[in-house]
Design a protein around this motif. Sequence first.
Motif, mmCIF file in Angstrom:
data_model
loop_
_atom_site.group_PDB
_atom_site.id
_atom_site.type_symbol
_atom_site.label_atom_id
_atom_site.label_comp_id
_atom_site.label_asym_id
_atom_site.label_seq_id
_atom_site.Cartn_x
_atom_site.Cartn_y
_atom_site.Cartn_z
ATOM 1 N N GLU A 150 17.303 -29.530 10.118
ATOM 2 C CA GLU A 150 15.973 -30.149 10.034
ATOM 3 C C GLU A 150 16.139 -31.630 9.739
ATOM 4 O O GLU A 150 16.898 -32.009 8.853
ATOM 5 C CB GLU A 150 15.183 -29.478 8.915
ATOM 6 C CG GLU A 150 13.809 -30.053 8.714
ATOM 7 C CD GLU A 150 13.074 -29.417 7.548
ATOM 8 O OE1 GLU A 150 12.561 -30.176 6.708
ATOM 9 O OE2 GLU A 150 13.033 -28.180 7.471
ATOM 10 N N ILE A 151 15.432 -32.450 10.501
ATOM 11 C CA ILE A 151 15.495 -33.886 10.236
ATOM 12 C C ILE A 151 14.136 -34.488 9.878
ATOM 13 O O ILE A 151 14.059 -35.655 9.557
ATOM 14 C CB ILE A 151 16.127 -34.657 11.421
ATOM 15 C CG1 ILE A 151 15.354 -34.458 12.701
ATOM 16 C CG2 ILE A 151 17.572 -34.279 11.590
ATOM 17 C CD1 ILE A 151 15.825 -35.338 13.836
ATOM 18 N N GLY A 152 13.089 -33.683 9.919
ATOM 19 C CA GLY A 152 11.783 -34.198 9.525
ATOM 20 C C GLY A 152 10.663 -33.216 9.784
ATOM 21 O O GLY A 152 10.825 -32.245 10.511
ATOM 22 N N LYS A 153 9.536 -33.473 9.131
ATOM 23 C CA LYS A 153 8.329 -32.665 9.326
ATOM 24 C C LYS A 153 7.195 -33.592 9.721
ATOM 25 O O LYS A 153 7.160 -34.750 9.317
ATOM 26 C CB LYS A 153 7.975 -31.913 8.046
ATOM 27 C CG LYS A 153 8.974 -30.841 7.683
ATOM 28 C CD LYS A 153 8.513 -30.074 6.445
ATOM 29 C CE LYS A 153 9.539 -29.049 6.077
ATOM 30 N NZ LYS A 153 9.218 -27.730 6.508
ATOM 31 N N TYR A 154 6.291 -33.072 10.525
ATOM 32 C CA TYR A 154 5.148 -33.854 10.962
ATOM 33 C C TYR A 154 4.006 -32.907 11.324
ATOM 34 O O TYR A 154 4.192 -31.704 11.405
ATOM 35 C CB TYR A 154 5.516 -34.743 12.155
ATOM 36 C CG TYR A 154 5.963 -33.983 13.381
ATOM 37 C CD1 TYR A 154 5.067 -33.679 14.396
ATOM 38 C CD2 TYR A 154 7.285 -33.541 13.519
ATOM 39 C CE1 TYR A 154 5.470 -32.977 15.524
ATOM 40 C CE2 TYR A 154 7.699 -32.848 14.638
ATOM 41 C CZ TYR A 154 6.790 -32.569 15.630
ATOM 42 O OH TYR A 154 7.184 -31.874 16.736
ATOM 43 N N LYS A 155 2.833 -33.479 11.517
ATOM 44 C CA LYS A 155 1.666 -32.695 11.928
ATOM 45 C C LYS A 155 1.226 -33.154 13.307
ATOM 46 O O LYS A 155 1.166 -34.349 13.589
ATOM 47 C CB LYS A 155 0.521 -32.851 10.936
ATOM 48 C CG LYS A 155 0.794 -32.191 9.609
ATOM 49 C CD LYS A 155 -0.384 -32.312 8.691
ATOM 50 C CE LYS A 155 -0.047 -31.663 7.352
ATOM 51 N NZ LYS A 155 -1.105 -31.879 6.388
ATOM 52 N N GLU A 156 0.944 -32.179 14.148
ATOM 53 C CA GLU A 156 0.485 -32.429 15.503
ATOM 54 C C GLU A 156 -0.974 -31.984 15.581
ATOM 55 O O GLU A 156 -1.315 -30.912 15.086
ATOM 56 C CB GLU A 156 1.357 -31.613 16.450
ATOM 57 C CG GLU A 156 1.340 -32.039 17.867
ATOM 58 C CD GLU A 156 2.406 -31.300 18.655
ATOM 59 O OE1 GLU A 156 3.427 -31.913 18.953
ATOM 60 O OE2 GLU A 156 2.198 -30.115 18.947
ATOM 61 N N GLY A 157 -1.811 -32.788 16.189
ATOM 62 C CA GLY A 157 -3.217 -32.444 16.243
ATOM 63 C C GLY A 157 -3.795 -32.553 17.640
ATOM 64 O O GLY A 157 -3.268 -33.253 18.498
ATOM 65 N N SER A 158 -4.875 -31.816 17.860
ATOM 66 C CA SER A 158 -5.602 -31.935 19.123
ATOM 67 C C SER A 158 -7.096 -31.856 18.836
ATOM 68 O O SER A 158 -7.533 -31.162 17.923
ATOM 69 C CB SER A 158 -5.183 -30.849 20.116
ATOM 70 O OG SER A 158 -5.591 -29.589 19.678
ATOM 71 N N LEU A 159 -7.840 -32.600 19.628
ATOM 72 C CA LEU A 159 -9.294 -32.618 19.527
ATOM 73 C C LEU A 159 -9.832 -32.378 20.932
ATOM 74 O O LEU A 159 -9.407 -33.031 21.880
ATOM 75 C CB LEU A 159 -9.763 -33.980 19.005
ATOM 76 C CG LEU A 159 -11.258 -34.129 18.816
ATOM 77 C CD1 LEU A 159 -11.545 -34.812 17.499
ATOM 78 C CD2 LEU A 159 -11.881 -34.884 19.948
ATOM 79 N N THR A 160 -10.716 -31.394 21.055
ATOM 80 C CA THR A 160 -11.338 -31.089 22.344
ATOM 81 C C THR A 160 -12.838 -31.323 22.222
ATOM 82 O O THR A 160 -13.466 -30.849 21.281
ATOM 83 C CB THR A 160 -11.075 -29.620 22.747
ATOM 84 O OG1 THR A 160 -9.679 -29.382 22.743
ATOM 85 C CG2 THR A 160 -11.627 -29.324 24.126
ATOM 86 N N LEU A 161 -13.389 -32.061 23.172
ATOM 87 C CA LEU A 161 -14.823 -32.356 23.195
ATOM 88 C C LEU A 161 -15.383 -31.844 24.515
ATOM 89 O O LEU A 161 -14.940 -32.260 25.584
ATOM 90 C CB LEU A 161 -15.051 -33.872 23.069
ATOM 91 C CG LEU A 161 -16.494 -34.342 23.157
ATOM 92 C CD1 LEU A 161 -17.285 -33.864 21.954
ATOM 93 C CD2 LEU A 161 -16.540 -35.849 23.259
ATOM 94 N N ASP A 162 -16.313 -30.918 24.424
ATOM 95 C CA ASP A 162 -16.976 -30.364 25.609
ATOM 96 C C ASP A 162 -18.445 -30.777 25.582
ATOM 97 O O ASP A 162 -19.130 -30.561 24.589
ATOM 98 C CB ASP A 162 -16.924 -28.834 25.626
ATOM 99 C CG ASP A 162 -15.520 -28.277 25.605
ATOM 100 O OD1 ASP A 162 -14.633 -28.923 26.173
ATOM 101 O OD2 ASP A 162 -15.322 -27.198 25.030
ATOM 102 N N LEU A 163 -18.913 -31.350 26.681
ATOM 103 C CA LEU A 163 -20.347 -31.579 26.868
ATOM 104 C C LEU A 163 -20.815 -30.498 27.826
ATOM 105 O O LEU A 163 -20.347 -30.408 28.961
ATOM 106 C CB LEU A 163 -20.618 -32.968 27.453
ATOM 107 C CG LEU A 163 -20.200 -34.154 26.585
ATOM 108 C CD1 LEU A 163 -20.546 -35.466 27.286
ATOM 109 C CD2 LEU A 163 -20.829 -34.089 25.215
ATOM 110 N N VAL A 164 -21.714 -29.651 27.357
ATOM 111 C CA VAL A 164 -22.152 -28.480 28.118
ATOM 112 C C VAL A 164 -23.591 -28.685 28.587
ATOM 113 O O VAL A 164 -24.474 -29.019 27.788
ATOM 114 C CB VAL A 164 -22.041 -27.192 27.259
ATOM 115 C CG1 VAL A 164 -22.497 -25.978 28.035
ATOM 116 C CG2 VAL A 164 -20.611 -27.013 26.762
ATOM 117 N N ASP A 165 -23.822 -28.469 29.888
ATOM 118 C CA ASP A 165 -25.160 -28.540 30.469
ATOM 119 C C ASP A 165 -25.939 -27.329 29.964
ATOM 120 O O ASP A 165 -25.585 -26.189 30.243
ATOM 121 C CB ASP A 165 -25.059 -28.529 31.989
ATOM 122 C CG ASP A 165 -26.402 -28.730 32.675
ATOM 123 O OD1 ASP A 165 -27.453 -28.435 32.051
ATOM 124 O OD2 ASP A 165 -26.391 -29.159 33.831
#
Length: 104
Positions: free
Chosen positions: A66-81
């Motif tokens: 192990e050489i390091g720790k990190y956090k990975e994130g994602s954001l999803t934005l849906d515009l729905v009709d």
Amino acid sequence: MVQHEISRQMKIRGIEKVDIQPDLRVNLGISIKAETHTRETSLVTDPGTFTYIGQRRYTWQAETIEIGKYKEGSLTLDLVDNSNNQPAWIGVLEGILPENEKKT
């Protein structure tokens, strides 16, 4: 903070928020995952980690370290009709999250 920025950007584009029968709905999804960054040892980069046992009897075994720790994130934005319940626009943002700065 994210919701405020979404509202601000939509207002800039002429889309106003209404509570009764809106034309569009906004769906927001956020995901954060803790990850570990690893690498595999090699005889070239880690020569002192092999074991020598007598004449011509030595071993080398690669290891994952192990050489390091990190956090990975994602954001999803849906515009729905709202009239047909179909997506009008989908946006996704992914990346490594910065570490929180400690308040002093």
